[in-house]
Design a protein around this motif. Structure first.
Motif, PDB file in Angstrom:
ATOM      1  N   SER A 122       0.849  -1.189   0.000  1.00  0.00           N
ATOM      2  CA  SER A 122       0.000   0.000   0.000  1.00  0.00           C
ATOM      3  C   SER A 122       0.886   1.241   0.000  1.00  0.00           C
ATOM      4  CB  SER A 122      -0.918   0.029   1.229  1.00  0.00           C
ATOM      5  OG  SER A 122      -1.897  -0.991   1.161  1.00  0.00           O
ATOM      6  N   VAL A 123       0.419   2.286  -0.673  1.00  0.00           N
ATOM      7  CA  VAL A 123       1.134   3.555  -0.713  1.00  0.00           C
ATOM      8  C   VAL A 123       0.560   4.474   0.355  1.00  0.00           C
ATOM      9  CG1 VAL A 123       1.662   5.595  -2.101  1.00  0.00           C
ATOM     10  CG2 VAL A 123       1.672   3.327  -3.157  1.00  0.00           C
ATOM     11  N   VAL A 124       1.445   4.991   1.215  1.00  0.00           N
ATOM     12  CA  VAL A 124       1.059   5.954   2.248  1.00  0.00           C
ATOM     13  C   VAL A 124       1.960   7.171   2.076  1.00  0.00           C
ATOM     14  CG1 VAL A 124       0.750   6.388   4.705  1.00  0.00           C
ATOM     15  CG2 VAL A 124       0.424   4.074   3.806  1.00  0.00           C
ATOM     16  N   GLY A 125       1.450   8.205   1.417  1.00  0.00           N
ATOM     17  CA  GLY A 125       2.270   9.382   1.144  1.00  0.00           C
ATOM     18  C   GLY A 125       3.477   9.013   0.302  1.00  0.00           C
ATOM     19  N   PRO A 126       4.699   9.339   0.768  1.00  0.00           N
ATOM     20  CA  PRO A 126       5.908   9.003   0.009  1.00  0.00           C
ATOM     21  C   PRO A 126       6.445   7.605   0.309  1.00  0.00           C
ATOM     22  CG  PRO A 126       6.510  10.313   1.902  1.00  0.00           C
ATOM     23  CD  PRO A 126       5.003  10.178   1.946  1.00  0.00           C
ATOM     24  N   PHE A 127       5.685   6.806   1.050  1.00  0.00           N
ATOM     25  CA  PHE A 127       6.149   5.486   1.474  1.00  0.00           C
ATOM     26  C   PHE A 127       5.354   4.377   0.784  1.00  0.00           C
ATOM     27  CE2 PHE A 127       6.588   8.345   5.171  1.00  0.00           C
ATOM     28  CZ  PHE A 127       7.970   8.317   5.328  1.00  0.00           C
ATOM     29  N   ALA A 128       6.061   3.311   0.410  1.00  0.00           N
ATOM     30  CA  ALA A 128       5.410   2.055   0.043  1.00  0.00           C
ATOM     31  C   ALA A 128       5.552   1.120   1.240  1.00  0.00           C
ATOM     32  CB  ALA A 128       6.051   1.438  -1.190  1.00  0.00           C
ATOM     33  N   VAL A 129       4.437   0.565   1.689  1.00  0.00           N
ATOM     34  CA  VAL A 129       4.421  -0.283   2.883  1.00  0.00           C
ATOM     35  C   VAL A 129       4.089  -1.703   2.454  1.00  0.00           C
ATOM     36  CG1 VAL A 129       3.419  -0.647   5.158  1.00  0.00           C
ATOM     37  CG2 VAL A 129       3.685   1.683   4.279  1.00  0.00           C
ATOM     38  N   LEU A 130       5.052  -2.608   2.617  1.00  0.00           N
ATOM     39  CA  LEU A 130       4.877  -4.013   2.266  1.00  0.00           C
ATOM     40  C   LEU A 130       4.780  -4.827   3.547  1.00  0.00           C
ATOM     41  CD1 LEU A 130       6.211  -2.693  -0.299  1.00  0.00           C
ATOM     42  CD2 LEU A 130       7.196  -4.934  -0.766  1.00  0.00           C
ATOM     43  N   PHE A 131       3.897  -5.824   3.529  1.00  0.00           N
ATOM     44  CA  PHE A 131       3.739  -6.654   4.723  1.00  0.00           C
ATOM     45  C   PHE A 131       3.529  -8.107   4.327  1.00  0.00           C
ATOM     46  CE2 PHE A 131       1.248  -8.739   8.059  1.00  0.00           C
ATOM     47  CZ  PHE A 131       2.082  -8.519   9.144  1.00  0.00           C
ATOM     48  N   GLY A 132       4.120  -9.001   5.155  1.00  0.00           N
ATOM     49  CA  GLY A 132       3.874 -10.433   5.013  1.00  0.00           C
ATOM     50  C   GLY A 132       4.399 -11.002   3.713  1.00  0.00           C
ATOM     51  N   GLY A 133       3.728 -12.054   3.247  1.00  0.00           N
ATOM     52  CA  GLY A 133       4.120 -12.726   2.024  1.00  0.00           C
ATOM     53  C   GLY A 133       4.867 -14.023   2.297  1.00  0.00           C
ATOM     54  N   GLU A 134       5.372 -14.591   1.234  1.00  0.00           N
ATOM     55  CA  GLU A 134       6.125 -15.845   1.298  1.00  0.00           C
ATOM     56  C   GLU A 134       7.542 -15.589   0.805  1.00  0.00           C
ATOM     57  OE1 GLU A 134       5.780 -20.431  -0.413  1.00  0.00           O
ATOM     58  OE2 GLU A 134       4.843 -18.778  -1.499  1.00  0.00           O
ATOM     59  N   THR A 135       8.525 -16.001   1.585  1.00  0.00           N
ATOM     60  CA  THR A 135       9.910 -15.804   1.185  1.00  0.00           C
ATOM     61  C   THR A 135      10.442 -17.032   0.463  1.00  0.00           C
ATOM     62  OG1 THR A 135      12.148 -15.283   1.934  1.00  0.00           O
ATOM     63  CG2 THR A 135      10.794 -16.602   3.421  1.00  0.00           C
ATOM     64  N   LEU A 136      11.271 -16.788  -0.539  1.00  0.00           N
ATOM     65  CA  LEU A 136      11.916 -17.860  -1.291  1.00  0.00           C
ATOM     66  C   LEU A 136      13.342 -18.096  -0.812  1.00  0.00           C
ATOM     67  CD1 LEU A 136      10.741 -16.805  -4.872  1.00  0.00           C
ATOM     68  CD2 LEU A 136       9.681 -18.466  -3.337  1.00  0.00           C
ATOM     69  N   THR A 137      13.738 -17.425   0.266  1.00  0.00           N
ATOM     70  CA  THR A 137      15.126 -17.500   0.719  1.00  0.00           C
ATOM     71  C   THR A 137      15.369 -18.596   1.743  1.00  0.00           C
ATOM     72  OG1 THR A 137      14.708 -15.837   2.441  1.00  0.00           O
ATOM     73  CG2 THR A 137      15.448 -15.037   0.287  1.00  0.00           C
ATOM     74  N   ARG A 138      14.317 -19.292   2.197  1.00  0.00           N
ATOM     75  CA  ARG A 138      14.511 -20.403   3.134  1.00  0.00           C
ATOM     76  C   ARG A 138      13.498 -21.501   2.835  1.00  0.00           C
ATOM     77  NH1 ARG A 138      12.794 -16.002   6.640  1.00  0.00           N
ATOM     78  NH2 ARG A 138      10.610 -16.260   7.272  1.00  0.00           N
ATOM     79  N   ALA A 139      13.843 -22.716   3.234  1.00  0.00           N
ATOM     80  CA  ALA A 139      13.028 -23.884   2.900  1.00  0.00           C
ATOM     81  C   ALA A 139      11.888 -24.103   3.888  1.00  0.00           C
ATOM     82  CB  ALA A 139      13.906 -25.133   2.839  1.00  0.00           C
ATOM     83  N   ARG A 140      12.042 -23.645   5.133  1.00  0.00           N
ATOM     84  CA  ARG A 140      11.014 -23.837   6.157  1.00  0.00           C
ATOM     85  C   ARG A 140      10.603 -22.487   6.727  1.00  0.00           C
ATOM     86  NH1 ARG A 140      12.989 -28.289  10.371  1.00  0.00           N
ATOM     87  NH2 ARG A 140      10.798 -28.023  10.979  1.00  0.00           N
ATOM     88  N   ASP A 141       9.413 -22.465   7.353  1.00  0.00           N
ATOM     89  CA  ASP A 141       8.901 -21.238   7.962  1.00  0.00           C
ATOM     90  C   ASP A 141       8.921 -20.099   6.939  1.00  0.00           C
ATOM     91  OD1 ASP A 141       7.812 -19.690   9.988  1.00  0.00           O
ATOM     92  OD2 ASP A 141       9.767 -19.086  10.770  1.00  0.00           O
ATOM     93  N   THR A 142       8.278 -20.338   5.803  1.00  0.00           N
ATOM     94  CA  THR A 142       8.380 -19.401   4.681  1.00  0.00           C
ATOM     95  C   THR A 142       7.367 -18.266   4.731  1.00  0.00           C
ATOM     96  OG1 THR A 142       6.912 -20.797   3.341  1.00  0.00           O
ATOM     97  CG2 THR A 142       9.288 -21.203   3.173  1.00  0.00           C
TER      98      THR A 142
END
Length: 207
Positions: A122-142
Motif C-alpha cells: 500500500s502507498v502511504v504518502g511518500p512510502f510504500a508499505v509491504l507486509f507479510g508474504g512468502e519468502t523464497l530464501t529459506r526452505a522452512r517457515d516461509t
C-alpha cells in the motif's frame, strides 16, 4: 404478425479436456487487450506494483514493481514528469507522520524484501508499505510477518525492514487497504499457508 428471426449460437466444440477449443471461442466479442510497452522488467511472479512520487522540488511519478524475484530492488516500469499525472491520493497525515518517525527511529535495518512474493503493498504518502508474504530464501517457515517500508522522500530511495514478533500475524495472499488514515489488513492464509484468516486488523506503530 411476422416473428423476428432468431439465430442461435451453434453449440461449442470441446477438446480432449472438456474445454472449448479456440475455434469455438471465435464468437466472443473482443472487448479488451493489454498493449505491451517498450520497457522490460525482471521476470516476476507474485509481485506488487505501486505508483509513487519521485523526490525533488518538481516531483513526478514512477511505477515501481516490488518482490516476486530474487532481487530486493524494485524495477521502474514507468516514469512520468512533473504535472503529467493528476493523482488524488488518500489523505493519511497521521500514518505518514508515524512512518516518517519509524524509519528515523533506528529500529529497522536497511534491508529490502529479497525473494518475497504474495505480499501486500500500500502507498502511504511518500512510502510504500509491504507486509507479510512468502519468502523464497529459506526452505522452512516461509510465511512472513515482516514490515518493509520503502522511503522515496530522498534520492536514492531507501528500504527499512521491521520484523514482527507476533506469529499470529503471518500472512500470505492477503491485502492491505488505506482508509481513514488507517492501514487495514484483511484476508490471506496464516502461518501454515493453508488456513484462511478471518481477521481484520489495523496497523499500530509503537514509537
Amino acid at each position: 404478425m411476422t416473428l423476428p428471426l432468431i439465430c442461435p449460437r451453434p453449440p461449442p466444440t470441446f477438446g480432449k479436456e472438456g474445454g472449448e477449443t479456440p475455434d469455438s471461442l471465435a464468437h466472443l466479442v473482443h472487448i479488451l487487450s493489454y498493449r505491451e510497452e517498450s520497457c522490460r522488467s525482471a521476470s516476476r511472479s507474485g509481485h506488487s506494483a505501486a505508483l509513487l512520487p519521485t523526490p525533488g522540488p518538481r516531483p513526478g511519478h514512477q511505477l515501481l514493481l516490488f518482490g516476486g524475484c530474487d532481487s530486493a530492488e524494485p524495477d521502474v516500469a514507468g516514469f512520468w514528469g512533473h504535472g503529467k499525472i493528476q493523482e488524488e491520493a488518500p489523505a493519511a497525515p497521521r500514518l505518514t507522520e508515524q512512518l516518517a518517525k519509524l524509519v528515523s527511529s533506528g529500529q529497522g535495518s536497511r534491508q529490502g524484501p529479497r525473494g518475497l512474493r504474495h505480499h501486500s503493498c500500500s502507498v502511504v504518502g511518500p512510502f510504500a508499505v509491504l507486509f507479510g508474504g512468502e519468502t523464497l530464501t529459506r526452505a522452512r517457515d516461509t510465511i512472513c510477518n515482516d514490515l518493509y517500508v520503502y522511503d522515496t522522500r530522498r534520492a536514492p530511495s531507501l528500504w527499512f525492514h521491521f520484523p514482527c514478533a507476533d506469529r499470529t500475524l503471518k500472512r500470505v495472499g492477503h491485502r492491505t487497504c488505506l482508509c481513514n488514515d488507517q492501514l487495514y489488513l484483511v484476508g490471506g492464509f496464516g502461518e501454515d499457508g493453508r488456513t484462511a484468516s478471518p481477521q481484520v486488523c489495523t496497523l499500530d506503530l509503537f514509537l
